[in-house]
Scaffold this motif. Sequence first.
Motif, mmCIF file in Angstrom:
data_model
loop_
_atom_site.group_PDB
_atom_site.id
_atom_site.type_symbol
_atom_site.label_atom_id
_atom_site.label_comp_id
_atom_site.label_asym_id
_atom_site.label_seq_id
_atom_site.Cartn_x
_atom_site.Cartn_y
_atom_site.Cartn_z
ATOM 1 N N GLN A 165 -14.826 7.264 15.663
ATOM 2 C CA GLN A 165 -13.655 6.856 16.182
ATOM 3 C C GLN A 165 -12.797 7.813 15.949
ATOM 4 O OE1 GLN A 165 -13.017 3.256 17.728
ATOM 5 N NE2 GLN A 165 -15.104 3.817 18.071
ATOM 6 N N ILE A 166 -12.711 8.409 14.819
ATOM 7 C CA ILE A 166 -11.652 9.470 14.406
ATOM 8 C C ILE A 166 -11.761 10.667 15.235
ATOM 9 C CG2 ILE A 166 -11.097 10.890 12.652
ATOM 10 C CD1 ILE A 166 -11.804 8.664 10.720
ATOM 11 N N VAL A 167 -13.289 11.170 15.282
ATOM 12 C CA VAL A 167 -13.221 12.490 16.192
ATOM 13 C C VAL A 167 -13.207 12.305 17.384
ATOM 14 C CG1 VAL A 167 -15.373 13.957 16.757
ATOM 15 C CG2 VAL A 167 -15.437 13.278 14.614
ATOM 16 N N THR A 168 -13.288 11.231 18.193
ATOM 17 C CA THR A 168 -12.838 11.041 19.518
ATOM 18 C C THR A 168 -11.585 10.411 19.889
ATOM 19 O OG1 THR A 168 -14.112 8.698 19.604
ATOM 20 C CG2 THR A 168 -15.286 10.519 20.068
ATOM 21 N N GLY A 169 -10.718 10.461 18.843
ATOM 22 C CA GLY A 169 -9.409 10.169 18.925
ATOM 23 C C GLY A 169 -9.180 8.561 19.190
ATOM 24 N N ARG A 170 -10.149 7.537 18.996
ATOM 25 C CA ARG A 170 -9.823 6.378 19.254
ATOM 26 C C ARG A 170 -9.164 5.800 18.166
ATOM 27 N NH1 ARG A 170 -15.032 6.881 21.473
ATOM 28 N NH2 ARG A 170 -15.224 6.529 23.717
ATOM 29 N N LEU A 171 -9.181 6.490 17.028
ATOM 30 C CA LEU A 171 -8.316 6.006 15.693
ATOM 31 C C LEU A 171 -7.700 7.501 15.708
ATOM 32 C CD1 LEU A 171 -10.664 4.440 13.200
ATOM 33 C CD2 LEU A 171 -8.925 3.190 14.578
ATOM 34 N N PRO A 198 7.584 14.146 25.060
ATOM 35 C CA PRO A 198 8.351 12.565 24.902
ATOM 36 C C PRO A 198 7.313 11.892 24.171
ATOM 37 C CG PRO A 198 8.757 13.387 26.969
ATOM 38 C CD PRO A 198 7.798 14.309 26.411
ATOM 39 N N PRO A 199 7.608 10.756 23.368
ATOM 40 C CA PRO A 199 6.815 9.935 22.486
ATOM 41 C C PRO A 199 5.666 9.386 23.488
ATOM 42 C CG PRO A 199 9.220 9.562 21.860
ATOM 43 C CD PRO A 199 9.044 10.568 22.937
ATOM 44 N N ASP A 200 5.927 8.795 24.726
ATOM 45 C CA ASP A 200 5.070 8.077 25.302
ATOM 46 C C ASP A 200 3.894 9.122 25.829
ATOM 47 O OD1 ASP A 200 6.822 9.476 27.124
ATOM 48 O OD2 ASP A 200 6.366 8.000 28.775
ATOM 49 N N GLN A 201 4.234 10.216 26.234
ATOM 50 C CA GLN A 201 3.375 11.382 26.685
ATOM 51 C C GLN A 201 2.317 12.024 25.735
ATOM 52 O OE1 GLN A 201 4.902 14.760 28.919
ATOM 53 N NE2 GLN A 201 3.042 15.925 28.738
ATOM 54 N N LYS A 202 3.100 12.060 24.261
ATOM 55 C CA LYS A 202 2.504 12.378 22.981
ATOM 56 C C LYS A 202 1.423 11.463 22.865
ATOM 57 C CE LYS A 202 4.986 14.055 19.820
ATOM 58 N NZ LYS A 202 5.975 14.223 18.570
ATOM 59 N N ASP A 203 1.608 10.315 22.950
ATOM 60 C CA ASP A 203 0.955 9.154 22.622
ATOM 61 C C ASP A 203 -0.426 9.019 23.522
ATOM 62 O OD1 ASP A 203 0.013 6.546 21.005
ATOM 63 O OD2 ASP A 203 -0.072 5.718 23.088
ATOM 64 N N ARG A 204 -0.163 9.329 24.859
ATOM 65 C CA ARG A 204 -1.353 9.661 25.800
ATOM 66 C C ARG A 204 -2.098 10.765 25.343
ATOM 67 N NH1 ARG A 204 2.841 8.589 29.766
ATOM 68 N NH2 ARG A 204 2.910 10.618 30.177
ATOM 69 N N ILE A 205 -1.731 11.671 24.981
ATOM 70 C CA ILE A 205 -2.428 12.974 24.505
ATOM 71 C C ILE A 205 -3.363 12.726 23.420
ATOM 72 C CG2 ILE A 205 -2.319 15.417 23.735
ATOM 73 C CD1 ILE A 205 0.072 15.601 25.452
ATOM 74 N N ARG A 206 -2.523 11.966 22.220
ATOM 75 C CA ARG A 206 -3.385 11.589 20.918
ATOM 76 C C ARG A 206 -4.689 10.660 21.303
ATOM 77 N NH1 ARG A 206 0.656 8.535 17.615
ATOM 78 N NH2 ARG A 206 -0.775 8.616 16.312
ATOM 79 N N HIS A 207 -4.564 9.804 22.212
ATOM 80 C CA HIS A 207 -5.428 8.639 22.529
ATOM 81 C C HIS A 207 -6.276 9.158 23.839
ATOM 82 C CE1 HIS A 207 -3.819 6.149 19.680
ATOM 83 N NE2 HIS A 207 -2.704 6.180 20.040
ATOM 84 N N ALA A 208 -6.229 10.573 24.264
ATOM 85 C CA ALA A 208 -7.067 10.740 25.498
ATOM 86 C C ALA A 208 -8.577 10.713 25.179
ATOM 87 C CB ALA A 208 -6.932 12.251 25.657
#
Length: 248
Positions: free
Chosen positions: A37-43, A238-248
């Motif tokens: 989960q961590i490696v794939t960014g789900r966490l 921006p925060p919303d775009q950053k969140d999309r990148i983190r959870h890609a």
Amino acid sequence: MTPHSDTAAAAVTKPRRSSSVSRTPLHEQVADLLRSQIVTGRLAPGEKLQITLLARQLDVSLTPMREALKILAEEQLIELTPNRPTRVAPVTVADTRALFEVMAGIESQAAELAAQRMAPADLARLEALHAEMLQCFRQRDNEAYFALNSQLHDLIADSAGNPILSHVRAKLSLLARRVRFVAVNDGSRREAALQEHELVMAAFRAGDPDAARRAWRIHLLNSGDEVCRILAAADQSPPDQKDRIRHA
């Protein structure tokens, strides 16, 4: 946890209890699941972990959960500090750059040794992995591409025939795999990466250790540069775009 992580944790397959089928200790099974989960960014990096909630979602007691977290802390995938919330370790540009500088040295050494010591069966397996990666690239199958890329890097390291090198690399490869996943999802460098893979494959076919070392070092450094670029861009998004990148 964020709503995203609640969904991700709930979606994790529950670990199998130790039995005649699976003799892996329960805490190691839990560590494997959370590591994925961590490696794939789900966490996501920096995300707080609610230990009791995670244990309930995975249907395990707190004892194997805590033992699993100790393993992940040793691997530097989570931050486990007394009197502070447990959280997924952050990913920074500086740490990523330093990591890939070291990985470039280790993996290029592995490629040099592999070119000298690789068995024909290993070369055939590398050829098959490389071909499958090309197919996944054309089909834009990111998940399969990432899995095959990891297998290819692992096989080159194993083919070096140096257990100390393999041990040191294994400790760092989890961190590298985690940030590589960012670049794979971005996709902007995938074609160049495949060309770099072809260069190292040509060196293996020719049995040229120097060419293999140079090609693989350049590949790792270029990959590190690209990941750092993506992380730096995300930090300024921006925060919303950053969140999309983190959870890609």
